[in-house]
Design an enzyme around this catalytic site. Structure first.
Site, PDB file in Angstrom:
ATOM      1  N   HIS A  48      -6.172   0.857  -3.828  1.00 31.46           N
ATOM      2  CA  HIS A  48      -5.151   0.505  -2.845  1.00 31.46           C
ATOM      3  C   HIS A  48      -4.559  -0.858  -3.180  1.00 31.46           C
ATOM      4  O   HIS A  48      -5.033  -1.560  -4.069  1.00 31.46           O
ATOM      5  CB  HIS A  48      -5.744   0.514  -1.432  1.00 31.46           C
ATOM      6  CG  HIS A  48      -6.831  -0.492  -1.215  1.00 31.46           C
ATOM      7  ND1 HIS A  48      -6.813  -1.387  -0.190  1.00 31.46           N
ATOM      8  CD2 HIS A  48      -7.972  -0.756  -1.892  1.00 31.46           C
ATOM      9  CE1 HIS A  48      -7.893  -2.152  -0.229  1.00 31.46           C
ATOM     10  NE2 HIS A  48      -8.607  -1.785  -1.260  1.00 31.46           N
ATOM     11  N   CYS A  57       0.813  -1.223   0.000  1.00 28.46           N
ATOM     12  CA  CYS A  57       0.000   0.000   0.000  1.00 28.46           C
ATOM     13  C   CYS A  57       0.843   1.269   0.000  1.00 28.46           C
ATOM     14  O   CYS A  57       0.609   2.180  -0.803  1.00 28.46           O
ATOM     15  CB  CYS A  57      -0.987  -0.012   1.158  1.00 28.46           C
ATOM     16  SG  CYS A  57      -0.256   0.075   2.797  1.00 28.46           S
ATOM     17  N   HIS A 110      -2.684   1.049   6.986  1.00 23.91           N
ATOM     18  CA  HIS A 110      -2.984   0.844   5.566  1.00 23.91           C
ATOM     19  C   HIS A 110      -3.369   2.188   4.954  1.00 23.91           C
ATOM     20  O   HIS A 110      -3.964   3.043   5.618  1.00 23.91           O
ATOM     21  CB  HIS A 110      -4.133  -0.157   5.401  1.00 23.91           C
ATOM     22  CG  HIS A 110      -4.382  -0.561   3.982  1.00 23.91           C
ATOM     23  ND1 HIS A 110      -3.472  -1.284   3.240  1.00 23.91           N
ATOM     24  CD2 HIS A 110      -5.434  -0.323   3.172  1.00 23.91           C
ATOM     25  CE1 HIS A 110      -3.975  -1.486   2.025  1.00 23.91           C
ATOM     26  NE2 HIS A 110      -5.156  -0.907   1.966  1.00 23.91           N
TER      27      HIS A 110
END
Length: 166
Positions: A136, A72, A124
């Site tokens: 993502h 990510c 994240h």
């Protein structure tokens, strides 16, 4: 001086053209007005377009380029660098320390959305693309993809959004 018979057809043509052209200057009331984009809007859109081009790229923990795979934060770093020349490096938590907090109602394409996915704040990160969606690189299912902030696993773990454009 020209005879009246010669002036009459010319005057009629001029009057008709004037009447026709005068109608061109008025827009109907429901015609959309042009949108003025700011530099931040343009950069955000560039980030989104670049990020969307990475959908289906393989996930790899610690990955920082599409050829080897992306995680990510690697995806965010790569996209911001290539799309707008902005260096955002480090983990999702490191990236979260930069930028300015944005409320969900003020999110614009290109802003970053952060999640608590590992019982750690800012574990994240994704790129907001509009319409409550973000792109993502999640480890689950192993591919860069689009998800929603409205419902589902990531929606329940949303923490904060930040902007990196003025």
């Amino acid at each position: 001086m020209l005879p009246r018979q010669t002036l009459w057809p010319a005057a009629t043509v001029v009057l008709c053209l004037s009447a026709l052209l005068s109608g061109c200057g008025n827009l109907p009331a429901n015609t959309p007005q042009p949108v003025t984009l700011t530099n931040a809007d343009i950069q955000g859109n560039d980030v989104v377009v670049f990020a969307l081009g990475l959908v289906e790229t393989d996930y790899r923990f610690g990955g920082k380029n599409p050829a080897a795979g992306l995680d990510c934060s690697g995806m965010v770093s790569y996209v911001f660098d290539k799309a707008v020349g902005l260096k955002l490096t480090g983990s999702a938590a490191d990236i979260a320390r930069k930028g300015h907090v944005v409320g969900v109602s003020a999110l614009r394409p290109g802003d970053l959305v952060f999640f608590n996915t590992a019982n750690r704040p800012y574990s994240h990160v994704g790129i907001y693309i509009g319409d409550q969606r973000f792109v993502h690189a999640p480890s689950k299912n192993g591919k860069v993809r689009i998800d929603t902030l409205k419902t589902g696993w990531f929606a329940a773990r949303f923490e904060e959004a930040r902007t990196y454009f003025n």
